[in-house]
Scaffold this motif. Structure first.
Motif, short mmCIF file in Angstrom:
data_model
loop_
_atom_site.label_atom_id
_atom_site.label_comp_id
_atom_site.label_asym_id
_atom_site.label_seq_id
_atom_site.Cartn_x
_atom_site.Cartn_y
_atom_site.Cartn_z
N CYS A 458 0.99 -1.21 0.03
CA CYS A 458 0.08 0.06 -0.13
C CYS A 458 0.74 1.10 0.02
N HIS A 460 0.33 3.91 1.06
CA HIS A 460 0.23 5.03 2.27
C HIS A 460 1.38 4.71 3.34
N ALA A 461 1.45 3.64 3.93
CA ALA A 461 2.44 3.38 5.06
C ALA A 461 2.88 1.95 4.87
N LYS A 462 2.81 1.32 3.53
CA LYS A 462 3.75 0.14 3.26
C LYS A 462 3.11 -0.99 3.93
N CYS A 463 1.71 -1.27 4.37
CA CYS A 463 1.32 -2.53 4.67
C CYS A 463 0.87 -3.17 3.44
N CYS A 476 -6.57 -2.29 2.17
CA CYS A 476 -5.47 -2.23 3.04
C CYS A 476 -6.06 -2.49 4.41
N CYS A 478 -4.46 -1.94 7.19
CA CYS A 478 -3.89 -1.16 8.51
C CYS A 478 -4.65 0.16 8.60
N HIS A 479 -5.03 0.97 7.44
CA HIS A 479 -5.56 2.32 7.48
C HIS A 479 -6.84 2.65 6.63
N GLY A 480 -7.28 1.27 6.05
CA GLY A 480 -8.33 1.53 5.07
C GLY A 480 -8.34 1.81 3.64
N SER A 481 -7.07 2.28 3.09
CA SER A 481 -7.12 2.49 1.92
C SER A 481 -7.77 1.23 1.07
N PRO A 493 -6.67 6.46 3.16
CA PRO A 493 -5.98 7.73 2.89
C PRO A 493 -4.71 7.75 1.91
FE1 FES Z 1 -2.38 1.10 3.70
FE2 FES Z 1 -2.11 2.98 5.54
S1 FES Z 1 -0.68 1.41 4.83
S2 FES Z 1 -3.74 2.54 4.35
#
Ligand code: FES
Length: 509
Positions: A458, A460-463, A476, A478-481, A493
């Motif tokens: 992802c 956003h923050a690499k999940c 995703c 982690c934060h729902g992207s 996000p």
């Molecule tokens: Fe995917 Fe934050 S790492 S939404």
């Protein structure tokens, strides 16, 4: 109109895409840029524009594309966080404030519907919570008593409007419901009629802050003095991404053989809870029921979740036909209350998020509060819902749990792929996370047999994203992207889509 999933929600029926009318002036510095065309964004836009602010709203797709197009549209003063829990985590005075704030949010919606003549089937409804076990029954007594202490009109009920056995039930007056997308379209028309600018298919990328904000968008640079992220969760990486956890909920709309449709907004006490109400669409009545929630990206076989929901509903209702099934996303906050106000660490950037399963109510509340803040009025609820609040006691255990989960996803999932040896194993319309020639790849085979290979990291923050089989999206955890099968960004996000993997990249090593 389109939505952020392959399944059609009841709110998409007979609703064409909204046609924006006003042109924008690329040279103008607007008072407020609102990013996101759901309940929060459009309500904020209407309120600010009617206060004399010059507003421009940018929506990445069409209005209602995100969670408002997939809601079940309950407006309630009874939130996912019970009032006794709020008393415990905050105090009695704060519980009273929450009850007042949610009452005002429903009044706001009713006021906008009346004032602007929005044709959206708004109606007040009684709410019911029912207990099916002795344990739930005593818990329900606590919930009812705390709700009454907070100022909610609540009483014991001898009956519930759904055919479930129950041991105890509580009735809450003056809850409400509406048709979600007709309401949004009414807000959009109102906003434009007041001179507001509504840009659809206008994804916003980077935003720079100088003399004013300059947002890089698909339609050119948009300039504004203040910014509102009405994107369900703000883009980029912020403290709020560690204080909110994304969940998905599943809904069906079905007709009954009996013709006896439940009147009211009804909830059981299971964890996750199930919910029911009735809606008329094009002259036909439907029960809208939902539940079976789980954390986003934690369930690949989401078709199976629908099967379980359907089996549960068929056990209790004499179903004639199930005409709609869909799922949608929400964000739980760590202490059960939303985050509304200035984005932590920023000035003149406002946000509303962490609505839990109460987005229609809390999105409306966020709009009211953000409007008050931008127009220089103090919000009575500003401190309680402050996104920067530090309340170690409230929700601390949940906070640790949510973040432990996020951390395990950061470091664990990358090594936990289902191994597949050949692309032929993938059926058309199916997807998998695979290890291919030593590379980790998110693969989707479309109906024509074409493979879309993506980097599953992802942006956003690499999940690592996971496949959602029912909505056909990469989600995703982690934060729902969320991302389309071809990697295009559906909801933040993240600010951009998943990277395409070119076969040459793999074969070239
Ligand atoms: Fe995917 Fe934050 S790492 S939404």
């Amino acid at each position: 109109m389109k939505r952020d999933g392959a399944l059609k929600s009841i709110w998409q029926e007979n609703i064409p895409e909204y046609q924006s009318i006003n042109n924008w002036n690329k040279d103008e510095v607007y008072d407020v840029l609102i990013i996101g065309g759901g309940i929060t964004g459009l309500t904020t836009a209407v309120l600010l524009q009617s206060e004399g602010k010059k507003c421009i709203l940018a929506e990445a797709y069409n209005i209602g594309f995100g969670t408002t197009g997939g809601t079940t549209a309950h407006l309630n003063t009874i939130l996912d966080a019970s009032y006794d829990q709020i008393e415990k985590d905050f105090d009695e005075a704060d519980a009273k404030l929450v009850a007042r704030a949610t009452r005002e949010a429903i009044d706001l919606v009713e006021g906008l519907v009346t004032r602007y003549g929005i044709d959206c089937d708004f109606s007040y409804q009684p709410g019911y919570i029912y207990a099916e076990t002795a344990e739930q029954s005593s818990r329900l007594d606590e919930i009812r008593e705390a709700a009454i202490r907070a100022g909610v009109v609540a009483s014991c009920s001898e009956h519930i409007p759904v055919p479930m056995g129950f041991k105890n039930a509580c009735r809450f007056d003056m809850q409400a419901q509406l048709h979600a997308t007709r309401y949004l379209h009414g807000l959009a028309k109102t906003f434009e009629a007041a001179g507001g600018i509504l840009l659809q298919h206008c994804i916003v990328g980077n935003v720079e802050n100088g003399q004013h904000f300059t947002a890089d968008s698909a339609l050119g640079n948009i300039k504004a003095q203040k910014l509102v992220y009405a994107t369900h969760i703000p883009p980029g990486i912020n403290l709020l991404h560690f204080r909110c956890a994304p969940y998905r909920s599943y809904a069906c709309a079905f007709t009954l053989k009996t013709g006896e449709y439940p009147a009211g907004l009804i909830y059981d006490m299971n964890d996750p809870y199930n919910y029911f109400r009735t809606q008329t669409i094009s002259g036909r009545q439907y029960v809208i029921a939902g539940g079976f929630d789980h954390k986003t990206g934690h369930e690949t076989n989401t078709d199976q979740v629908f099967r379980e929901l359907e089996a549960y509903l068929r056990k209790h209702f004499d179903i004639d036909s199930i005409d709609y099934k869909w799922s949608s996303q929400y964000f739980n906050s760590t202490d059960g209350l939303p985050y509304i106000g200035e984005l932590p660490g920023e000035e003149n950037i406002y946000v509303g998020t962490g609505y839990c399963g109460n987005g229609m109510t809390l999105g409306s509340l966020a709009a009211k509060m953000i409007c008050e803040m931008i127009t220089g009025h103090e919000s009575k609820y500003g401190e309680l819902f402050d996104p920067s609040r530090i309340k170690i006691v409230a929700g601390f255990a949940d906070f640790v749990k949510e973040n432990a989960d996020v951390i395990s996803k950061f470091i664990g999932m990358r090594f936990d792929y289902e191994q597949i040896s050949a692309l032929v194993e993938l059926a058309p319309g199916d997807a998998t996370l695979a290890e291919w020639e030593g590379h980790k790849v998110a693969m989707y085979k479309d109906e024509n047999g074409r493979i879309h290979a993506l980097d599953p990291v992802c942006p956003h923050a690499k999940c690592i994203v996971d496949w959602n089989s029912a909505e056909k999206s990469w989600d995703c955890p982690c934060h729902g992207s969320r991302f389309a099968p071809n990697g295009a960004l559906l909801t933040g996000p993240a600010r951009k889509g998943l990277t395409q993997v070119k076969w040459e990249d793999i074969e070239g090593d």
